[in-house]
Design an enzyme around this catalytic site. Structure first.
Site, mmCIF file in Angstrom:
data_model
loop_
_atom_site.group_PDB
_atom_site.id
_atom_site.type_symbol
_atom_site.label_atom_id
_atom_site.label_comp_id
_atom_site.label_asym_id
_atom_site.label_seq_id
_atom_site.Cartn_x
_atom_site.Cartn_y
_atom_site.Cartn_z
ATOM 1 C CD GLN A 140 -2.993 -1.300 0.525
ATOM 2 O OE1 GLN A 140 -3.453 -0.285 0.023
ATOM 3 N NE2 GLN A 140 -3.556 -2.489 0.336
ATOM 4 C CG ASN A 217 0.776 -12.629 4.050
ATOM 5 O OD1 ASN A 217 0.062 -13.597 3.872
ATOM 6 N ND2 ASN A 217 2.078 -12.666 3.851
ATOM 7 C CG ASP A 272 -4.254 -9.628 -1.928
ATOM 8 O OD1 ASP A 272 -4.870 -8.634 -2.353
ATOM 9 O OD2 ASP A 272 -3.238 -9.537 -1.214
ATOM 10 C CG LEU A 305 5.068 -11.450 -1.043
ATOM 11 C CD1 LEU A 305 4.515 -12.417 -0.015
ATOM 12 C CD2 LEU A 305 5.165 -12.131 -2.401
ATOM 13 N N GLY A 307 0.145 -8.382 -3.598
ATOM 14 C CA GLY A 307 -0.977 -9.180 -4.053
ATOM 15 C C GLY A 307 -0.494 -10.488 -4.644
#
Length: 377
Positions: A140, A217, A272, A305, A307
């Site tokens: 994000q 996660n 995801d 990572l 997604g």
């Protein structure tokens, strides 16, 4: 009416039964061996009719992302994920500017209002961020992260036309009032991208949080002196735990631990997925950031990572291999009735029963998908 004649069908409480089924006007009308005047859908005897899969956490697929404010992108995602057996999903946003999130929500709202008959159904929005922790931001965008704020959420709720069904948030970032509000509105509060303590997780659940976003996660880990979000999820029976079962985000042993602790009724498989899903290796985008896809891994340049490229039917295969004691139907429940219960839609989705939506995946015992039906289409 349309229907399946003398087919192997997974029915609640009965398991896989050889029977016939008919639907009309998007709903399951009759399940019996004596149905008449039906336009039969035919397929080989080795296939099984199961409830359509529900993916409550998917960002995109096939060059499209839910953050792209175009009708065509939402339609492309809907048509693409249907090939995985997914009959309905939450279009998942991410942490970007308020303007960009607003544009995405308006697009998804307008798409849903058009009652599109192609591809999987958009059940609503999963708002992943911006109310998250910078420490556990994952992929994000840090500059757009904000603390939980009820007025900001109400803006998103208003522009979305009331289509937001789940919010991922960091409860420790002023989340109490937001969780209380979401609970009153029957919107799922999902704890994720969070540095919460186990005590804060339990408090969030007391105020109505019911989910943990991609468990393990982007959250404070289990430690013997502070159990974190992971430990809090383990000891709070009411919480459903999302799981990205691509064997990259979570190793087989961690998957086994999760099931041993939570049981099979509180785990929800999600993909995801990002725009690189269903595409070859290369460089793609997530929130304006380059994502490098190699093999079955999608990472930012930093190595984080970003997604996944996981397909839902492959997630089912992975669970079968990691949890060999699970039955075929146990595994199917992880993508059907479990997410339906978590999202408060189990009174019309998640199982094959008269009066429920005509959502089906026609698959073989290796989870290969031959047909997907969403509301009978």
């Amino acid at each position: 009416m349309k229907g399946f004649r003398n087919a192997r069908i997974y029915l609640p409480d009965l398991g896989i039964v050889k029977t016939s089924l008919a639907w009309e006007n998007e709903k399951i009308k009759e399940i019996s061996n004596n149905i008449r005047n039906v336009d039969w859908v035919l397929f080989p005897d080795n296939l099984i009719v199961v409830p359509g899969f529900i993916d409550k956490h998917v960002h995109g697929a096939n060059h499209s992302d839910a953050m792209y404010p175009h009708f065509e992108d939402i339609l492309n995602i809907a048509k693409t994920v249907a090939s995985e057996g997914v009959s309905s999903f939450l279009a998942t946003t991410m942490t970007q500017s308020k303007e960009n999130i607003t544009d995405a929500l308006v697009t998804i709202r307008d798409y849903m209002n058009r009652n599109v008959s192609e591809g999987a159904e958009v059940l609503g929005v999963h708002l992943e961020g911006p109310f998250i922790s910078k420490k556990y931001k994952g992929a994000q965008i840090e500059s757009c992260i904000v603390d939980c704020d009820l007025e900001t959420f109400k803006h998103y709720e208003q522009v979305s036309g009331g289509t937001i069904k789940q919010v991922t948030l960091a409860y420790e970032k002023n989340g109490k009032e937001l969780v209380k509000y979401l609970t009153r509105k029957k919107i799922v509060s999902s704890l994720g991208h969070s540095d919460a303590t186990a005590a804060q997780v339990k408090e969030a659940a007391k105020y109505g949080a019911t989910s943990v976003t991609h468990t393990y996660n982007a959250m404070s880990p289990l430690h013997h002196r502070e159990a974190g979000v992971v430990g809090g999820a383990f000891v709070t029976d009411s919480l459903y735990c999302e799981l990205i079962a691509d064997l990259v985000h979570v190793c087989p042993e961690a998957i086994e631990i999760l099931f041993r602790v939570k049981g099979k009724d509180k785990v929800v498989l999600v993909t995801d997925g990002i725009e690189a899903k269903h595409l070859s290796e290369g460089v793609y985008q997530l929130g304006g950031q380059d994502v490098f896809v190699k093999g079955n891994e999608a990472r930012l340049e930093s190595g984080a990572l970003a997604g996944s490229t996981l397909k839902m039917n492959q997630a089912l295969r992975n669970i079968r291999d990691v949890m060999p004691n699970f039955s075929f139907t146990d595994t199917i429940d992880l993508v059907t009735i479990n997410p339906a219960k978590n999202l408060f839609v189990d009174d019309y989705k998640g199982k094959i029963s008269v009066g429920y939506d005509a959502d089906f995946a026609v698959i073989d015992e290796d989870f290969n998908v031959y047909m997907t039906f969403s509301k009978g289409k």
